[in-house]
Design a protein around this motif. Structure first.
Motif, PDB file in Angstrom:
ATOM      1  N   ILE A   1       0.857  -1.139   0.168  1.00 62.56           N
ATOM      2  CA  ILE A   1       0.016   0.043   0.003  1.00 62.56           C
ATOM      3  C   ILE A   1       0.876   1.295   0.011  1.00 62.56           C
ATOM      4  N   MET A   2       1.827   1.215   0.961  1.00 58.19           N
ATOM      5  CA  MET A   2       2.813   2.300   0.665  1.00 58.19           C
ATOM      6  C   MET A   2       3.488   2.853  -0.272  1.00 58.19           C
ATOM      7  N   PHE A   3       4.003   1.834  -1.066  1.00 57.30           N
ATOM      8  CA  PHE A   3       4.663   2.040  -2.450  1.00 57.30           C
ATOM      9  C   PHE A   3       3.833   2.287  -3.417  1.00 57.30           C
ATOM     10  N   VAL A   4       2.615   1.578  -3.631  1.00 57.71           N
ATOM     11  CA  VAL A   4       1.568   1.429  -4.644  1.00 57.71           C
ATOM     12  C   VAL A   4       1.118   3.112  -4.621  1.00 57.71           C
ATOM     13  N   PHE A   5       0.752   3.532  -3.517  1.00 59.38           N
ATOM     14  CA  PHE A   5      -0.034   4.820  -3.457  1.00 59.38           C
ATOM     15  C   PHE A   5       0.780   6.126  -2.990  1.00 59.38           C
ATOM     16  N   GLY A   6       1.986   5.833  -2.455  1.00 63.26           N
ATOM     17  CA  GLY A   6       2.797   6.984  -1.903  1.00 63.26           C
ATOM     18  C   GLY A   6       3.678   7.777  -3.197  1.00 63.26           C
ATOM     19  N   LYS A   7       3.447   7.269  -4.211  1.00 63.16           N
ATOM     20  CA  LYS A   7       4.114   8.170  -5.150  1.00 63.16           C
ATOM     21  C   LYS A   7       3.231   9.037  -6.110  1.00 63.16           C
ATOM     22  N   ILE A   8       1.812   8.905  -5.750  1.00 65.34           N
ATOM     23  CA  ILE A   8       0.948   9.793  -6.251  1.00 65.34           C
ATOM     24  C   ILE A   8       1.401  11.420  -6.253  1.00 65.34           C
ATOM     25  N   GLY A   9       1.902  11.685  -5.173  1.00 64.17           N
ATOM     26  CA  GLY A   9       2.251  13.043  -4.862  1.00 64.17           C
ATOM     27  C   GLY A   9       2.942  13.733  -5.913  1.00 64.17           C
ATOM     28  N   PHE A  10       3.695  12.967  -6.703  1.00 59.83           N
ATOM     29  CA  PHE A  10       4.528  13.413  -7.869  1.00 59.83           C
ATOM     30  C   PHE A  10       4.184  12.745  -9.286  1.00 59.83           C
ATOM     31  N   ALA A  11       3.130  12.301  -9.205  1.00 57.89           N
ATOM     32  CA  ALA A  11       2.500  11.458 -10.318  1.00 57.89           C
ATOM     33  C   ALA A  11       2.470  12.274 -11.568  1.00 57.89           C
ATOM     34  N   ALA A  12       1.572  13.620 -11.237  1.00 56.14           N
ATOM     35  CA  ALA A  12       1.395  14.543 -12.432  1.00 56.14           C
ATOM     36  C   ALA A  12       2.507  14.948 -13.107  1.00 56.14           C
ATOM     37  N   ASN A  13       3.557  15.111 -12.021  1.00 57.78           N
ATOM     38  CA  ASN A  13       4.546  15.751 -12.664  1.00 57.78           C
ATOM     39  C   ASN A  13       5.515  14.997 -13.447  1.00 57.78           C
ATOM     40  N   ASP A  14       5.553  13.673 -12.765  1.00 62.01           N
ATOM     41  CA  ASP A  14       6.269  12.687 -13.879  1.00 62.01           C
ATOM     42  C   ASP A  14       5.857  12.391 -15.031  1.00 62.01           C
ATOM     43  N   ALA A  15       4.385  12.438 -15.009  1.00 63.41           N
ATOM     44  CA  ALA A  15       3.489  11.944 -16.423  1.00 63.41           C
ATOM     45  C   ALA A  15       3.173  12.870 -17.362  1.00 63.41           C
ATOM     46  N   ALA A  16       3.079  14.343 -17.051  1.00 62.49           N
ATOM     47  CA  ALA A  16       2.680  15.410 -17.743  1.00 62.49           C
ATOM     48  C   ALA A  16       3.538  16.617 -18.003  1.00 62.49           C
ATOM     49  N   THR A  17       4.373  16.898 -16.828  1.00 63.03           N
ATOM     50  CA  THR A  17       5.265  18.449 -16.873  1.00 63.03           C
ATOM     51  C   THR A  17       6.038  18.613 -18.172  1.00 63.03           C
TER      52      THR A  17
END
Length: 553
Positions: free
Chosen positions: A316-332
């Motif tokens: 749970i910690m690793f699957v959801f913990g990276k959402i904080g910078f997911a938009a930056n990784d995918a779209a910036t």
């Protein structure tokens, strides 16, 4: 590891870095301990060795030269010519595997961006998922083979031929597909998904072959070959190809422009040539005891590990913990190119960032050792989310092109710092995985942990790109509507809507950009999840004794 492939400008480079590069096939205990590398021997390893029987400990000790009974490691003997040739072969095989990854995760999204919406780019992003899910079929690759051909060559040679054939197919049809990619998104996604799938399958077999291709005293070089080969292939298909594919660079330097078709045909020939070479390469026969366990037993091991409460909390910690910078990784990075940043400038920025990533990985290695390897991983969440917020502001205030030299330098510095935080987290999580993995089933255990981390990196990407279009509101504004009757077009988000607006002589007026909404949501969720779940869970998990992670089979 969990480098293996993004933030800000380096979205593709760091997304590749977040893909696990460590071997993922089930291994015998002897080879799994060699796989960890002699340099990493510490107190935890000594504890884990007590779980091995006398024969396994003696085999593990073959790679160690004990002096005066204190267990110090002597200088290694010079690498033999056979091992040098084996290392060259491994680098070439990993290089070929990195080529499809660089295309699917790196250059293709930027090439397609001008002709696809973010929702369509989200569909194409699915092509990178097989590399993070190879655990699902790795037991099959490790257990099913033809003895007459060789345990590893039974998979590597067919995969090489299939990869080369797929590249040839794409090269012969890419012009038709790229002329109107919006109508061929599914086809493009399917062929690149297949390309990544077969590359991932080959990677499983090559990981296993490295264990017998190299002599026991030089097994630690396997990870070096893997890192060199995969990163070289990835950056060749991303940074180098984007630069050579640029019309601006071709005209500036007076060199012919490298087309995607020509690039794929070249690597098709390389794949075929290496396949022929492998036909004459003799594979050492592995002992029966090292030939792996049954497929059913491996899947039972995976299920047994997943039922552990500690593993479920970590998942749970690793699957959801990276959402904080997911938009930056995918779209910036895509947004910056949309704002006017040239693709070749993006490639140069990533190329400059590459050596800094390598240096950062070496510098933070010592920080991640000891009793609390997740400490740097936790501490780096704050600056990484902070850099994601800064990147969103950069997109908002992005200057009109052309980009000045000073602003470009600022972007490169921001990219390097962002990637540095990603590298720290990668090293910290890798150190923790190595520490808690049960040495009795280390290959399966490490593979599963890396899969959790990879899924956490990859799964939000589709939802982020889809949501950018979903929450964007744009209308078509007609500049000169003297001869126009009826309402102004209300949809100017999709490529079809933008094309219709252009035909009407208007331009799209964005009243709400979904990128900012999605980015804000991801960062807020990331901070809340970090404070209320990730931080307390991480400290609790890394304070557990090592034997609490052991599996009772």
């Amino acid at each position: 590891m969990d480098p293996v492939l993004g933030d800000s400008l380096s979205v593709s480079s760091t997304s590749f870095q977040n893909i696990a590069l460590s071997p993922r096939t089930p291994r015998s205990t002897v080879y799994r301990k060699f796989e960890a590398g002699l340099e990493g021997l510490g107190e935890e390893d000594e504890d884990e060795l007590t779980l091995l029987d006398d024969d396994e400990r003696r085999q593990y000790a073959r790679g160690l030269d004990m002096e005066d009974g204190f267990g110090t490691i002597n200088h290694r003997q010079p690498v033999s010519g056979e091992d040098k040739r084996a290392m060259a072969l491994l680098c070439i095989l990993y290089l070929i595997q990195g080529i499809p990854l660089g295309l699917a995760l790196g250059s293709m999204p930027f090439i397609l961006q001008n002709q696809l919406s973010y929702s369509q780019l989200a569909t194409f992003a699915l092509s990178g998922y097989p590399y993070s899910l190879k655990l699902l079929w790795s037991p099959i690759v490790d257990s099913v083979f033809f003895s007459s051909v060789g345990r590893r060559k039974s998979w590597i040679i067919p995969m090489q031929l299939i990869i080369g054939t797929l590249m040839l197919y794409i090269s012969l049809n890419i012009q038709r597909l790229m002329d109107d990619p919006s109508h061929h998104v599914t086809h493009l996604t399917n062929v690149f998904t297949a390309l990544v799938f077969f590359s991932a399958t080959q990677d499983i077999a090559v990981d296993g072959w490295a264990l017998t291709l190299l002599s026991p005293e030089n097994l630690s070089y396997a990870s070096t070959c893997q890192t060199i080969g995969l990163n070289s292939g990835y950056f060749t298909s991303y940074t180098v190809f984007l630069a050579l594919n640029s019309e601006a660079i071709a005209s500036r330097w007076g060199v012919p422009r490298l087309t995607l078709a020509a690039y794929l045909k070249f690597w098709c020939l390389v794949s075929y040539s290496v396949s022929v070479w492998l036909l004459f390469k003799k594979e050492r026969k592995e002992p029966v005891s090292d030939s792996g366990i049954s497929i059913k037993e491996v899947y039972k091991q995976i299920w047994t590990i997943c039922k552990m409460r500690h593993i479920q909390a970590l998942m749970i910690m690793f699957v959801f913990g990276k959402i904080g910078f997911a938009a930056n990784d995918a779209a910036t990075s895509l947004k910056m190119v949309e704002k006017g940043l040239l693709r070749e400038d993006l490639a140069i920025a990533v190329l400059i960032n590459f050596p800094f990533q390598i240096l950062a990985g070496w510098l933070v290695g010592a920080w991640s050792r000891g009793e609390y390897p997740l400490r740097p991983w936790l501490y780096t969440f704050w600056p990484r989310i902070g850099f994601a917020f800064t990147a969103m502001l950069i997109v908002y205030w992005f200057p009109s092109p052309p980009v000045s030299a000073g602003f470009f330098v600022f972007l490169v510095v921001h990219t390097v710092l962002t990637s540095f935080t990603s590298t720290i987290q990668f090293v910290g999580s890798s150190a923790f995985f190595t520490r808690i993995s049960d040495p009795v089933i280390g290959g399966t255990y490490m593979t599963l942990l890396n899969t959790f981390s990879n899924i956490g990196t990859m799964w939000p990407k589709w939802f982020v790109l889809k949501s950018v279009d979903l929450f964007t509101v744009a209308t078509c504004q007609i500049t000169d509507d003297a001869d126009y009757f009826g309402e102004i077009a209300t949809e100017c988000v999709s490529k079809a809507g933008k094309a219709l607006c252009a035909e009407m002589g208007g331009h799209c007026l964005v009243t709400r950009d979904g990128y900012y909404l999605v980015s804000t949501f991801c960062m807020v969720f990331g901070v809340v999840f970090l404070v209320f779940y990730t931080i307390p869970t991480a400290w609790r998990l890394q304070s557990l004794p090592t034997n609490s992670w052991r599996v009772k089979l």
